[in-house]
Design a protein around this motif. Sequence first.
Motif, PDB file in Angstrom:
ATOM      1  N   SER A 167      -1.014  -3.353  13.763  1.00 39.15           N
ATOM      2  CA  SER A 167      -0.038  -3.756  12.912  1.00 39.15           C
ATOM      3  C   SER A 167       0.575  -2.546  12.197  1.00 39.15           C
ATOM      4  CB  SER A 167      -0.540  -4.857  11.822  1.00 39.15           C
ATOM      5  OG  SER A 167      -1.703  -4.159  11.103  1.00 39.15           O
ATOM      6  N   LEU A 168      -0.167  -1.677  11.760  1.00 41.50           N
ATOM      7  CA  LEU A 168       0.381  -0.183  11.458  1.00 41.50           C
ATOM      8  C   LEU A 168       1.142   0.188  12.400  1.00 41.50           C
ATOM      9  CD1 LEU A 168      -3.247   1.131  10.011  1.00 41.50           C
ATOM     10  CD2 LEU A 168      -1.044  -0.053   8.918  1.00 41.50           C
ATOM     11  N   ALA A 169       0.845   0.578  13.514  1.00 43.45           N
ATOM     12  CA  ALA A 169       1.831   0.850  14.578  1.00 43.45           C
ATOM     13  C   ALA A 169       3.214   0.061  14.891  1.00 43.45           C
ATOM     14  CB  ALA A 169       1.318   1.370  16.001  1.00 43.45           C
ATOM     15  N   ASN A 170       2.990  -1.201  14.811  1.00 41.58           N
ATOM     16  CA  ASN A 170       4.159  -1.923  14.960  1.00 41.58           C
ATOM     17  C   ASN A 170       5.140  -1.799  13.676  1.00 41.58           C
ATOM     18  OD1 ASN A 170       3.065  -2.911  17.143  1.00 41.58           O
ATOM     19  ND2 ASN A 170       2.047  -4.804  16.163  1.00 41.58           N
ATOM     20  N   ALA A 171       4.696  -1.674  12.438  1.00 36.93           N
ATOM     21  CA  ALA A 171       5.462  -1.491  11.321  1.00 36.93           C
ATOM     22  C   ALA A 171       6.282  -0.058  11.493  1.00 36.93           C
ATOM     23  CB  ALA A 171       4.491  -1.133  10.124  1.00 36.93           C
ATOM     24  N   THR A 172       5.500   0.876  12.098  1.00 34.08           N
ATOM     25  CA  THR A 172       6.158   2.192  12.204  1.00 34.08           C
ATOM     26  C   THR A 172       7.406   1.859  13.253  1.00 34.08           C
ATOM     27  OG1 THR A 172       4.038   3.231  11.684  1.00 34.08           O
ATOM     28  CG2 THR A 172       5.843   4.524  12.782  1.00 34.08           C
ATOM     29  N   ASN A 173       7.060   1.300  14.236  1.00 32.66           N
ATOM     30  CA  ASN A 173       8.148   1.108  15.313  1.00 32.66           C
ATOM     31  C   ASN A 173       9.223   0.094  14.573  1.00 32.66           C
ATOM     32  OD1 ASN A 173       6.901   2.247  17.358  1.00 32.66           O
ATOM     33  ND2 ASN A 173       5.728   0.700  18.053  1.00 32.66           N
ATOM     34  N   LEU A 174       9.032  -0.757  13.896  1.00 31.23           N
ATOM     35  CA  LEU A 174      10.000  -1.653  13.049  1.00 31.23           C
ATOM     36  C   LEU A 174      10.750  -0.789  12.268  1.00 31.23           C
ATOM     37  CD1 LEU A 174       8.037  -4.935  12.437  1.00 31.23           C
ATOM     38  CD2 LEU A 174       9.869  -4.453  14.115  1.00 31.23           C
ATOM     39  N   GLY A 175      10.282   0.131  11.626  1.00 27.08           N
ATOM     40  CA  GLY A 175      11.323   1.124  10.741  1.00 27.08           C
ATOM     41  C   GLY A 175      12.347   1.807  11.576  1.00 27.08           C
ATOM     42  N   ILE A 176      11.838   2.342  12.662  1.00 27.82           N
ATOM     43  CA  ILE A 176      12.699   2.931  13.752  1.00 27.82           C
ATOM     44  C   ILE A 176      13.758   1.995  14.145  1.00 27.82           C
ATOM     45  CG2 ILE A 176      12.988   4.366  15.820  1.00 27.82           C
ATOM     46  CD1 ILE A 176      10.243   5.238  15.259  1.00 27.82           C
ATOM     47  N   ILE A 177      13.399   1.025  14.526  1.00 31.99           N
ATOM     48  CA  ILE A 177      14.215  -0.070  15.283  1.00 31.99           C
ATOM     49  C   ILE A 177      15.225  -0.542  14.227  1.00 31.99           C
ATOM     50  CG2 ILE A 177      14.365  -2.296  16.010  1.00 31.99           C
ATOM     51  CD1 ILE A 177      11.776  -1.843  17.546  1.00 31.99           C
ATOM     52  N   ALA A 178      14.860  -0.676  12.833  1.00 32.04           N
ATOM     53  CA  ALA A 178      15.671  -1.286  11.730  1.00 32.04           C
ATOM     54  C   ALA A 178      16.918  -0.019  11.560  1.00 32.04           C
ATOM     55  CB  ALA A 178      14.968  -1.583  10.521  1.00 32.04           C
ATOM     56  N   ALA A 179      16.504   1.355  11.680  1.00 27.32           N
ATOM     57  CA  ALA A 179      17.465   2.064  11.555  1.00 27.32           C
ATOM     58  C   ALA A 179      18.481   2.254  12.777  1.00 27.32           C
ATOM     59  CB  ALA A 179      16.850   3.609  11.297  1.00 27.32           C
ATOM     60  N   GLY A 180      17.941   2.013  14.027  1.00 30.03           N
ATOM     61  CA  GLY A 180      18.770   1.726  15.042  1.00 30.03           C
ATOM     62  C   GLY A 180      19.682   0.626  15.140  1.00 30.03           C
ATOM     63  N   PHE A 181      19.218  -0.465  14.353  1.00 32.59           N
ATOM     64  CA  PHE A 181      20.022  -1.585  14.321  1.00 32.59           C
ATOM     65  C   PHE A 181      21.207  -1.380  13.218  1.00 32.59           C
ATOM     66  CE2 PHE A 181      17.313  -4.215  16.761  1.00 32.59           C
ATOM     67  CZ  PHE A 181      18.179  -4.931  17.620  1.00 32.59           C
ATOM     68  N   GLY A 182      20.699  -0.763  12.138  1.00 29.96           N
ATOM     69  CA  GLY A 182      21.600  -0.592  11.092  1.00 29.96           C
ATOM     70  C   GLY A 182      22.705   0.201  11.472  1.00 29.96           C
ATOM     71  N   VAL A 183      22.625   1.254  12.251  1.00 34.72           N
ATOM     72  CA  VAL A 183      23.624   2.295  12.927  1.00 34.72           C
ATOM     73  C   VAL A 183      24.586   1.511  13.503  1.00 34.72           C
ATOM     74  CG1 VAL A 183      22.753   3.294  14.633  1.00 34.72           C
ATOM     75  CG2 VAL A 183      24.386   4.518  13.453  1.00 34.72           C
ATOM     76  N   ALA A 184      23.907   0.618  14.454  1.00 32.93           N
ATOM     77  CA  ALA A 184      24.966  -0.309  15.483  1.00 32.93           C
ATOM     78  C   ALA A 184      25.750  -1.111  14.661  1.00 32.93           C
ATOM     79  CB  ALA A 184      23.802  -1.033  16.474  1.00 32.93           C
ATOM     80  N   ALA A 185      25.320  -1.742  13.706  1.00 41.32           N
ATOM     81  CA  ALA A 185      25.943  -2.889  12.822  1.00 41.32           C
ATOM     82  C   ALA A 185      27.185  -2.042  12.085  1.00 41.32           C
ATOM     83  CB  ALA A 185      25.143  -3.616  11.784  1.00 41.32           C
ATOM     84  N   TYR A 186      26.733  -0.755  11.473  1.00 41.79           N
ATOM     85  CA  TYR A 186      27.810   0.058  10.950  1.00 41.79           C
ATOM     86  C   TYR A 186      28.905   0.496  11.836  1.00 41.79           C
ATOM     87  CZ  TYR A 186      29.973   4.299   9.485  1.00 41.79           C
ATOM     88  OH  TYR A 186      30.787   5.475   9.014  1.00 41.79           O
ATOM     89  N   ALA A 187      28.687   0.578  13.055  1.00 42.13           N
ATOM     90  CA  ALA A 187      29.537   0.888  14.145  1.00 42.13           C
ATOM     91  C   ALA A 187      30.606  -0.089  14.456  1.00 42.13           C
ATOM     92  CB  ALA A 187      29.063   1.334  15.347  1.00 42.13           C
TER      93      ALA A 187
END
Length: 236
Positions: A167-187
């Motif tokens: 769950s700790l590694a999964n949370a780290t991955n979700l943080g990276i994915i959240a930033a990626g989806f954020g920049v896609a939504a912004y674009a």
Amino acid sequence: MTESAQSTRSASVAEPESNEATEIVGGKIEEVDVSKHPTPSIPESDLSLADIERRRSHPAQWGAYIAAVMVAIIAPYWFGRTLAVQRTEWLVSHMSAFDPRGLAFLSWMVTLVALTGLGMAIVESQTWLWRIVFVVGLAAEQFVAGLSLLKINFWYSTYVVYGDAASLANATNLGIIAAGFGVAAYAVVWVGLLVLIKKDSPLNVLTRSWASFILFFLIETVALLVVMFGGLLTAV
């Protein structure tokens, strides 16, 4: 035409070629030197426009920078993945000191630094500061991604390697994915604003550079909050 008339006409025609002008000072006519053409500020050169642009491009610097970007993508991810596989117990003991939300925030932050550096490097194309920030942020993001074994179906890999601490590694991955989806939504939102808002509209202020950065950080913050408090940390 008389001789005096011809001489008068010749003098009038030749007058623009003279660098002198007359001025009445105290009832007397005096000659004043007048510069016909200013001294050119740009020296003559045999270089063509292509030669000038080639000198400004600095191909050696750009080649070294591209190489640095490639190293920042490959080396930190490989090193982080090696630690995750070979030093799992040591890594879990250090990761357990953090809450899953804290790890998600940390990975989101390093990814945001990389994306911000990239955006500023595009806007401020004349300076190397933000290009360096992008490389450093990218290396940090790739290292964190390697530690958490980030890929499309990361939850299988993290469970195999980390076991109950996945769950700790999964949370780290979700943080990276959240930033990626954020920049896609912004674009998507940014392009939509450029297309829909007219130049003479009062809403055109939303297309300014400062407004675009505020919008970017706002969307990124929303993406992080969705991950941290939307139940995703317990879903994977």
